[in-house]
Design an enzyme around this catalytic site. Structure first.
Site, PDB file in Angstrom:
ATOM      1  N   HIS A   1      75.213 106.400  28.606  1.00  0.00           N
ATOM      2  CA  HIS A   1      74.415 105.800  27.525  1.00  0.00           C
ATOM      3  C   HIS A   1      74.444 104.286  27.478  1.00  0.00           C
ATOM      4  O   HIS A   1      73.738 103.673  26.702  1.00  0.00           O
ATOM      5  CB  HIS A   1      74.819 106.366  26.157  1.00  0.00           C
ATOM      6  CG  HIS A   1      76.169 105.901  25.676  1.00  0.00           C
ATOM      7  ND1 HIS A   1      77.341 106.396  26.169  1.00  0.00           N
ATOM      8  CD2 HIS A   1      76.521 104.982  24.744  1.00  0.00           C
ATOM      9  CE1 HIS A   1      78.356 105.814  25.556  1.00  0.00           C
ATOM     10  NE2 HIS A   1      77.893 104.939  24.691  1.00  0.00           N
TER      11      HIS A   1
HETATM   12  N1  UDP Z   1      81.338 112.934  22.587  1.00  0.00           N
HETATM   13  C1  UDP Z   1      80.909 114.088  21.937  1.00  0.00           C
HETATM   14  N2  UDP Z   1      79.769 114.708  22.387  1.00  0.00           N
HETATM   15  C2  UDP Z   1      79.042 114.253  23.450  1.00  0.00           C
HETATM   16  C3  UDP Z   1      79.505 113.071  24.116  1.00  0.00           C
HETATM   17  C4  UDP Z   1      80.640 112.438  23.650  1.00  0.00           C
HETATM   18  O1  UDP Z   1      81.548 114.556  20.985  1.00  0.00           O
HETATM   19  O2  UDP Z   1      78.026 114.866  23.802  1.00  0.00           O
HETATM   20  C5  UDP Z   1      82.549 112.243  22.058  1.00  0.00           C
HETATM   21  C6  UDP Z   1      83.608 111.893  23.060  1.00  0.00           C
HETATM   22  O3  UDP Z   1      84.512 112.966  23.272  1.00  0.00           O
HETATM   23  C7  UDP Z   1      84.276 110.703  22.394  1.00  0.00           C
HETATM   24  C8  UDP Z   1      83.139 110.029  21.697  1.00  0.00           C
HETATM   25  O4  UDP Z   1      82.129 110.988  21.544  1.00  0.00           O
HETATM   26  O5  UDP Z   1      85.223 111.151  21.428  1.00  0.00           O
HETATM   27  C9  UDP Z   1      82.678 108.869  22.545  1.00  0.00           C
HETATM   28  O6  UDP Z   1      81.500 108.362  22.056  1.00  0.00           O
HETATM   29  P1  UDP Z   1      80.528 107.443  22.921  1.00  0.00           P
HETATM   30  O7  UDP Z   1      80.677 107.751  24.358  1.00  0.00           O
HETATM   31  O8  UDP Z   1      79.184 107.572  22.296  1.00  0.00           O
HETATM   32  O9  UDP Z   1      81.034 105.971  22.575  1.00  0.00           O
HETATM   33  P2  UDP Z   1      82.011 104.934  23.288  1.00  0.00           P
HETATM   34  O10 UDP Z   1      83.358 105.572  23.330  1.00  0.00           O
HETATM   35  O11 UDP Z   1      81.456 104.588  24.615  1.00  0.00           O
HETATM   36  O12 UDP Z   1      82.004 103.758  22.359  1.00  0.00           O
END
Ligand code: UDP
Length: 361
Positions: A204
């Site tokens: 993403h």
């Molecule tokens: N996650 C989720 N469902 C999904 C993809 C990710 O629950 O389909 C969870 C993942 O396990 C983690 C969090 O969302 O706990 C991460 O979010 P994201 O990747 O959007 O944000 P980032 O960590 O990159 O800021």
């Protein structure tokens, strides 16, 4: 103590929930602001359900927009809401736009500001998240660091040592809590997959999905990989929108974003994860699952140091890296990633409040 917890986007909910409940256990009644930065059911409401969180006390409903328009909408709502609440402390999480906006608003209103996940650095200013986290740390009175390397970054930047508390990784609190449910769900079976036999992917970050050429290359490698090992990709709305717009077709298993319990279940059953997410790098490291991060850098170098995570810059190198790491699990242990981070944060907040220290910070 009047505490406000701020969330706006998917990773925030995973981090907010353990602190909300830990504070409640100490007899506090934290208020929750949800900015509405993420508003799709799968990225927002589903997390409130999975973590059994009550409706937020304040919902800004900012919706999707450019980063700066989102931030400016949040700032103006935050001013009115925070002036009404008059909190003793505002707690922000991570590095999303909501984190930055509420940090700026709190500081302008002279409210004590605490940042959970302080000190992470990718040293890449082209990432909006890096701007958000560096600015938020600069404004924060209380810095809750997830690991000793992040604490080092804060000290190197000259932050006062008495403002830094190395408390561990709060996402891991959620993971540990939900893990039994996720194990029992065996969600891979619903997709016709076998435990240990497939790849899980998430994508993403703007650098990967907002550039048509790069997104095409990545999807084409995932299509190729799928012919060898099944690939599952819960599609983030941003990625889906761009794939639709540019007519990019997935041959692998492309599904809606998953609620946390199902995503964790798929992670537990996977042989390898490909991602550009921050949180997923940490979760795979905690679980000892091999992870390939499709980015030139990471703000979480501890995951690389532990040997579970590998940075791969170019989609062309992805196939070889997957072949090399598929199913190579590794036991890891990181100090303070133990499910007790929210407890430690609560204790710090309560003791600072008891000592009347908020005003002097
Ligand atoms: N996650 C989720 N469902 C999904 C993809 C990710 O629950 O389909 C969870 C993942 O396990 C983690 C969090 O969302 O706990 C991460 O979010 P994201 O990747 O959007 O944000 P980032 O960590 O990159 O800021």
């Amino acid at each position: 103590m009047k505490i406000v917890l701020v969330a706006g986007a998917r990773p925030n909910f995973v981090k907010l929930s353990p602190l909300f409940y830990a504070l409640r256990r100490f007899g506090e009644n934290p208020l929750v602001i949800h900015t509405g930065q993420h508003y799709d059911y799968e990225l927002s409401q589903a997390f409130f359900e999975d973590f059994d969180l009550p409706e937020p006390d304040f919902y800004f409903g900012v919706g999707s927009d450019t980063n700066l328009k989102q931030i400016s909408k949040m700032l103006s709502r935050a001013e009115d809401v925070l002036k009404g609440i008059k909190p003793d402390v505002v707690v922000v999480f991570g590095d999303v736009n909501s984190t930055l906006a509420l940090a700026v608003a709190s500081k302008h209103l002279r409210i004590t500001l605490a940042h959970v996940e302080a000190g992470l650095r990718s040293r890449d200013w082209s990432m909006p998240e890096e701007i958000n986290r560096i600015t938020t740390d600069a404004l924060s009175d209380i810095l809750f660091s997830p690991s000793y390397d992040a604490t080092e970054n804060l000290l190197e930047e000259g932050k006062p040592p008495e403002s830094i508390f190395t408390v561990g990784n709060i996402m891991i609190d959620s993971l540990i809590k939900v893990r039994p449910k996720a194990e029992a769900a065996e969600f891979w079976k619903e997709l016709g997959l076998n435990r240990g036999g497939y790849l899980l992917a998430t994508l993403h970050r703007p650098v990967n999905v907002d550039d048509e050429r790069r997104l095409r290359r990545i999807i084409s490698v995932l299509n190729e990989l799928h012919r060898r090992y099944p690939v599952v990709l819960p599609l983030h709305p941003r990625t889906k929108k761009n794939m639709d717009r540019w007519g990019i077709k997935a041959d692998f298993i492309a599904i809606k974003p998953l609620r946390y319990v199902h995503f964790l279940s798929l992670m537990l059953g996977s042989a390898l994860v490909i991602t550009d997410s921050g949180g997923v790098q940490e979760e795979t490291t905690f679980l000892g699952i091999p992870c390939i991060t499709l980015r030139p850098n990471t703000e979480r170098p501890i995951t690389v140091k532990m040997g579970t995570n590998e940075l791969v810059k170019s989609p062309e190198d992805l196939f070889e890296a997957v072949e090399r790491r598929f199913g190579r699990f590794k036991k890891t242990e990181i100090p303070l990633w133990d499910g007790r981070t929210a407890l430690r944060i609560s204790k710090v907040l309560l003791s600072l409040s008891e000592r009347g220290n908020f005003s002097s910070l």
